[in-house]
Design a protein around this motif. Structure first.
Motif, short mmCIF file in Angstrom:
data_model
loop_
_atom_site.label_atom_id
_atom_site.label_comp_id
_atom_site.label_asym_id
_atom_site.label_seq_id
_atom_site.Cartn_x
_atom_site.Cartn_y
_atom_site.Cartn_z
N ALA A 1 0.84 -1.21 0.00
CA ALA A 1 0.00 0.00 0.00
C ALA A 1 0.87 1.26 0.00
O ALA A 1 0.59 2.23 -0.72
CB ALA A 1 -0.92 0.00 1.23
N TYR A 2 1.92 1.23 0.79
CA TYR A 2 2.82 2.38 0.91
C TYR A 2 3.47 2.72 -0.44
O TYR A 2 3.45 3.88 -0.87
CB TYR A 2 3.89 2.07 1.96
CG TYR A 2 4.91 3.17 2.16
CD1 TYR A 2 4.57 4.36 2.80
CD2 TYR A 2 6.22 3.00 1.72
CE1 TYR A 2 5.51 5.36 2.99
CE2 TYR A 2 7.16 4.00 1.91
CZ TYR A 2 6.81 5.18 2.55
OH TYR A 2 7.74 6.17 2.73
N LYS B 1 -6.90 1.29 -0.51
CA LYS B 1 -7.56 1.08 0.76
C LYS B 1 -7.04 -0.23 1.36
O LYS B 1 -6.88 -1.22 0.63
CB LYS B 1 -9.08 0.96 0.55
CG LYS B 1 -9.76 2.26 0.18
CD LYS B 1 -11.25 2.02 0.01
CE LYS B 1 -12.08 3.23 -0.31
NZ LYS B 1 -11.45 4.46 -0.71
N VAL B 2 -6.76 -0.23 2.66
CA VAL B 2 -6.30 -1.43 3.34
C VAL B 2 -7.37 -1.88 4.32
O VAL B 2 -7.88 -1.08 5.11
CB VAL B 2 -4.98 -1.17 4.12
CG1 VAL B 2 -4.53 -2.43 4.86
CG2 VAL B 2 -3.88 -0.68 3.18
N CYS C 1 1.48 5.29 5.20
CA CYS C 1 0.36 5.08 4.28
C CYS C 1 -0.68 6.18 4.43
O CYS C 1 -1.12 6.78 3.45
CB CYS C 1 -0.30 3.72 4.56
SG CYS C 1 0.60 2.32 3.88
N ARG C 2 -1.08 6.43 5.68
CA ARG C 2 -2.14 7.42 5.93
C ARG C 2 -1.71 8.80 5.47
O ARG C 2 -2.52 9.55 4.90
CB ARG C 2 -2.52 7.42 7.40
CG ARG C 2 -3.34 6.20 7.78
CD ARG C 2 -3.65 6.15 9.27
NE ARG C 2 -4.63 5.09 9.56
CZ ARG C 2 -4.47 4.20 10.55
NH1 ARG C 2 -3.40 4.24 11.32
NH2 ARG C 2 -5.39 3.26 10.73
N GLU C 3 -0.45 9.13 5.68
CA GLU C 3 0.03 10.45 5.25
C GLU C 3 0.01 10.60 3.73
O GLU C 3 -0.04 11.70 3.20
CB GLU C 3 1.43 10.72 5.81
CG GLU C 3 1.37 11.09 7.30
CD GLU C 3 2.74 11.12 7.98
OE1 GLU C 3 2.78 11.40 9.18
OE2 GLU C 3 3.76 10.84 7.31
N VAL D 1 -3.71 6.92 2.03
CA VAL D 1 -4.30 5.57 2.05
C VAL D 1 -5.29 5.47 3.21
O VAL D 1 -5.02 5.94 4.30
CB VAL D 1 -3.18 4.51 2.27
CG1 VAL D 1 -3.78 3.11 2.40
CG2 VAL D 1 -2.16 4.55 1.15
N GLU D 2 -6.45 4.88 2.95
CA GLU D 2 -7.38 4.59 4.03
C GLU D 2 -6.97 3.25 4.62
O GLU D 2 -6.94 2.23 3.91
CB GLU D 2 -8.82 4.47 3.50
CG GLU D 2 -9.41 5.76 2.99
CD GLU D 2 -9.92 6.66 4.12
OE1 GLU D 2 -9.79 6.30 5.30
OE2 GLU D 2 -10.45 7.73 3.78
N VAL D 3 -6.62 3.23 5.91
CA VAL D 3 -6.31 1.96 6.58
C VAL D 3 -7.45 1.69 7.56
O VAL D 3 -7.58 2.37 8.57
CB VAL D 3 -4.96 2.03 7.33
CG1 VAL D 3 -4.65 0.69 8.00
CG2 VAL D 3 -3.82 2.44 6.39
#
Lengths: 354, 92
Positions: free
Chosen positions: A16-17, A27-28, A155-157, A160-162
């Motif tokens: 994801a990263y 999305k994770v 990821c979030r930064e 990415v939606e985790v």
């Protein structure tokens, strides 16, 4: 392009990263909390001491990525490279020797050493409990928890939606991949199956037989001591391993065995076997108290190899089967899968294709 | 310093640090435990778990029941390795 990753462990988050870095909408989906699976339950050993070339390449790249990712995401992985030592009894001497020769031919800076050499690295080891060792100076130990937190933060930064506590199901409708979670349906171009011990079930949902074996392994920790055990020690003859965490605990376990039930109950049998073996290996630990024990599940692909790459179902990608070496392999595998999606191929993961 | 409210003595965590972690998004008990280290030290949560749950409840508005408890890991009290090693030996 839209990608759904099933499983919020090291492998899934790494993919994801790297995808998010290329601007992909990712999305994770993690069924429980982050760290629930093997990524949160392992002992953090890092090594290149593998017996085939593709695994060595993956592990080499993973070691490099730890350094770059922890500074990119601004998270301390508590990684120290104080060496990884495999020890063996006489009956496994030939096996270890052969392994070392193979690794050296493949550019791994590993040495076959005498027990006395190991005693210099770690003075409390009982040199009569083994007859030979393989020493990899650049190996070491990482604390898996901050690795997962750091990857999730990175990821979030990147947008990415985790989602944690979010079980997901994958459906194949004609040629379309649909992920159902949160009571919603997401139509995606790719699904990455990074569900570890639960990968077989996810794969079945789109009609792909994966057949990974699931293993259960147990670990325990002692109360903390001031840092004094430098290397990660793995006894290939008894399956016992131990190292010291940056918090001072002696973290140790015994190699796992195959299981058919996906449960993580810890056992007294493990604890007594471990106690017996570890006190033979390091007699001075006899007085140390065990604080807690737990169990974890991991999946192993065919012939003990990870399964990485696109399946017969277009867009459905496996990223699982890492066995007990996910921490040593999964970062590079995730990067490889991102490359596969972006460029259509990735040579580092090619040997592991389903 | 006299305002420091220590929640977890083993891992030297204050109430402010727990609150900070919740604000960063580690707002369920399992994540909070694994981000801060609370309940994973020598007391294994006996001294801090209830405080952590209280703070989490106050910050998130979730009830104590909703928050739940962390998995209780054996042994209940620390057991020295020589005792565990002897048990196995006796059986054999």
């Amino acid at each position: 392009m839209k990608v759904a990753v099933i499983g919020g462990g090291v492998a899934g988050l790494s993919a994801a990263y790297f995808l998010a870095k290329s601007g992909v909408d990712v999305k994770v989906f993690e069924q429980k909390y982050l760290l629930y699976g093997a990524s949160g339950r392992n002992s953090g050993g890092l090594t290149l001491q593998f017996n085939n070339e593709p695994l060595i390449r993956l592990a080499k790249r993973t070691l490099e990525l730890y350094d770059s990712i922890q500074s990119e995401v601004g998270f301390n992985f508590l990684l120290r490279k104080d060496g990884y030592v495999k020890i063996a009894s006489e009956r496994d001497e030939a096996k270890l020797k052969e392994e070392v020769e193979f690794q050296r031919r493949n550019g791994v800076n590993v040495e076959l050493v005498e027990p006395e050499f190991v005693r210099v690295l770690f003075p409390d080891i009982n040199t009569s409990a083994f007859s030979v060792a393989s020493y990899f100076a650049d190996g070491g130990v990482v604390f898996p928890w901050p690795v997962v937190w750091g990857l999730a933060k990175g990821c979030r930064e990147l947008g990415v939606e985790v989602y944690d506590y979010t079980p997901a199901n994958v459906e194949l409708k004609g040629n379309e991949l649909i992920v159902k979670a949160n009571g919603e349906s997401y139509k995606v171009d790719y699904v990455i199956n990074a569900a570890g011990a639960w990968s077989n079930e996810i794969s079945k949902q789109v009609g792909v037989e994966l057949g990974n074996k699931v293993y259960k392994e147990e670990i325990c920790v002692t109360e903390s001591l001031k840092p004094y055990v430098d290397p990660y020690v793995m006894d290939i003859s008894t399956g016992v391993y131990f190292s010291q965490s940056m918090r001072g605990e002696i973290v140790g376990g015994i190699l796992g065995s195959e299981t058919t039930t996906l449960e993580t109950k810890a056992s007294l049998d493990f604890l007594t076997s471990y106690a017996k073996r570890i006190t033979e290996l390091v007699p001075k630990l006899r007085g140390m108290a065990i604080l807690r024990q737990w169990a974890g599940l991991y999946d192993v692909g065919r012939n003990g190899m990870p399964v990485i790459g696109e399946t017969k179902v277009k867009g459905f990608i496996q990223l699982n089967g890492f066995g007990r070496h996910g921490m040593s392999l999964a970062l590079a595998a995730g990067e490889g899968v991102a490359e596969l999606i972006m460029k259509g191929r990735s040579s580092i993961i090619e040997p592991f294709k389903p | 310093m006299k305002d420091r409210k220590v929640v977890c003595r083993c891992e030297d965590l204050t109430e402010e640090e727990i609150i900070h972690a919740i604000e960063l998004g580690y707002d369920d008990l399992e994540s909070l435990k694994r981000f801060t280290g609370a309940t994973t030290g020598p007391c294994q949560g006996k001294g801090c778990l209830m405080h952590v749950i209280r703070i989490l409840s106050q910050k998130t508005g979730k009830s104590v029941d909703e928050i739940g408890v962390t998995t209780q890991r054996q042994p209940v009290n620390p057991v020295p390795l020589y005792i565990l090693a002897a048990k196995k030996g006796d059986e054999e």
